[in-house]
Enzyme design. Structure first.
Site, PDB file in Angstrom:
ATOM      1  N   SER A 186     -44.216  34.324  27.587  1.00 44.15           N
ATOM      2  CA  SER A 186     -45.426  34.010  26.833  1.00 44.15           C
ATOM      3  C   SER A 186     -46.654  34.826  27.210  1.00 44.15           C
ATOM      4  CB  SER A 186     -45.749  32.522  26.984  1.00 44.15           C
ATOM      5  OG  SER A 186     -45.967  32.181  28.348  1.00 44.15           O
ATOM      6  N   HIS A 214     -41.375  30.283  22.542  1.00 42.21           N
ATOM      7  CA  HIS A 214     -42.068  31.345  21.800  1.00 42.21           C
ATOM      8  C   HIS A 214     -41.122  32.210  20.973  1.00 42.21           C
ATOM      9  CE1 HIS A 214     -46.201  30.907  23.318  1.00 42.21           C
ATOM     10  NE2 HIS A 214     -45.620  30.429  24.405  1.00 42.21           N
ATOM     11  N   LYS A 244     -45.460  25.138  18.224  1.00 38.59           N
ATOM     12  CA  LYS A 244     -45.916  26.519  18.076  1.00 38.59           C
ATOM     13  C   LYS A 244     -45.632  26.988  16.652  1.00 38.59           C
ATOM     14  CE  LYS A 244     -45.715  27.423  23.009  1.00 38.59           C
ATOM     15  NZ  LYS A 244     -45.459  26.019  23.429  1.00 38.59           N
TER      16      LYS A 244
END
Length: 396
Positions: A186, A214, A244
């Protein structure tokens, strides 16, 4: 009355962080977290959000969430194992299993909870975990909670991993050994070398665990890092978040039916924490549906990501080895990094500085997160600000 020892500890340490440029100021957003945000009454281009696909403000998800509140209420009312499991939670898990290409899925209240839950439910003091040195804090804490022996390997160094896997397994000291890695790291945006990791795991009969927080919604046309490499049947644990790219809140672990069954009876956040709200479960399912139906948002994300990356590189900024939309602008010195971020803010760009302990000392960076919701004009304005400040501060 506050303890004098506590007061002294807090005052001294907060002042120390401020002097070294390591104190993080929290900026409350006035309104939704979209490509533009309002802070202190002023609109800024938002390059700090993990809202990769713009789904956090998508009207289709909002309508789905509102309908779920009307039909199921605002809260689940209990932990999953008593009577907090609703049909909406099961629908979400079935949809995620389809999306990830696995037998089954268990959902949790957050991505952090996933790692605290799943690692400690399977690994214990008689086991060992081989963990990439740049793994996320939630992985580190999950490993600590398990009480397993933690053996760090050099970041994405497959020779080091293989040597340590061989030594650990052949020592005969452990019942089980696990390799655990972020799918996408990340802070730097690089991708784990999963084909090599899986090869090593198969050679030494080691468990594989991928934190794809991610990567889900970003790689593999949205299905994640494991799908990106075509390894759905080779990775034991696929962990992902719903906060996310999915744009809502929560997390999940995908894998074989037996693994998910075990996590349902032995992972503590599932057993002892109230389930996510009906609105969150329903909105997450809708988001996954949209990703299964079309890659349009994913395509737009990558188009914007490549545009911003190329623009920053042309200006002469160091964006490291990013292979994903995560685009660090590496400044180095912590105070200089904080100053750069502050100047961006003054120029209308909200891109947070990231410094120690999130990244190593001397590796401060401004992390940029382009999304599918940004327009070319927004990204051009951000690049103009970068050029102005970079020249002003002598960085380009």
């Amino acid at each position: 009355m506050t303890s004098k020892a506590l007061q002294s500890f807090l005052t001294d340490n907060i002042n120390d962080l401020k002097e070294r440029g390591l104190y993080n100021e929290i900026d409350p957003i006035e309104g939704a977290n979209g490509p533009l945000v309002k802070l202190d009454g002023k609109t800024k281009i938002n390059l700090s959000s993990n809202n990769y696909l713009g789904l956090a403000t998508d009207d289709r998800l909002k309508e789905t969430a509102k309908a779920a509140v009307d039909s199921h209420g605002v809260g689940a009312g209990a932990v999953r194992t008593i009577n907090g499991t609703m049909d909406l939670h099961l629908e979400l898990e079935e949809k995620l299993a389809e999306f990830k290409g696995t037998d089954a899925v268990i959902s949790y209240q957050s991505g952090f909870n996933c790692n605290m839950a799943a690692i400690s439910a399977v690994m214990d003091k008689n086991d060992a975990i081989l963990s990439d040195e740049l793994n996320h804090a939630s992985i580190i804490d999950g490993c600590r909670l398990s009480r397993a022996k933690i053996i760090r390997y050099n970041h994405s160094d497959m020779d080091d991993l293989r040597a340590k896997a061989k030594e650990t397994v052949e020592s005969g000291d452990y019942n089980k050994v696990m390799i655990i890695t972020d799918g996408v790291f990340s802070m730097d945006g690089d991708i784990a070398k999963l084909p090599e990791i899986v090869e090593i795991a198969e050679e030494f009969d080691v468990i594989t665990y991928v934190d794809d927080a991610h990567g889900s919604g970003v790689l593999g046309k949205g299905a994640g890092t494991v799908k990106h490499f075509g390894l759905q049947n080779k990775v034991d644990f696929q962990m992902g978040t719903l906060s996310k790219a999915i744009g809502v809140i929560g997390g999940y672990v995908a894998g074989k039916t037996e693994l998910i069954d075990w996590l349902k009876v032995r992972s503590r956040p599932f057993l002892f924490s109230t389930a996510v709200s009906p609105a969150d479960a329903a909105a997450s399912t809708k988001a996954v549906d949209l990703l299964i139906e079309s890659t349009d948002l994913n395509d737009k994300l990558w188009k914007n990501s490549n545009y911003l990356k190329n623009g920053l590189k042309k200006l002469g900024f160091d964006i490291g080895n990013s292979e994903t939309p995560i685009t660090p602008c590496i400044i180095g010195d912590e105070k200089a990094t904080q100053k750069f971020s502050k100047r961006l803010y003054e120029e209308g760009v909200y891109a947070k500085s990231i410094v120690f302990p999130t990244v190593p000392r001397g590796k401060g960076r401004v992390r940029n997160m382009p999304t599918a919701a940004h327009t070319k004009d927004m990204l051009d304005d951000a690049l103009d600000a970068y050029e102005k400040i970079g020249k002003e501060l002598g960085l380009i």
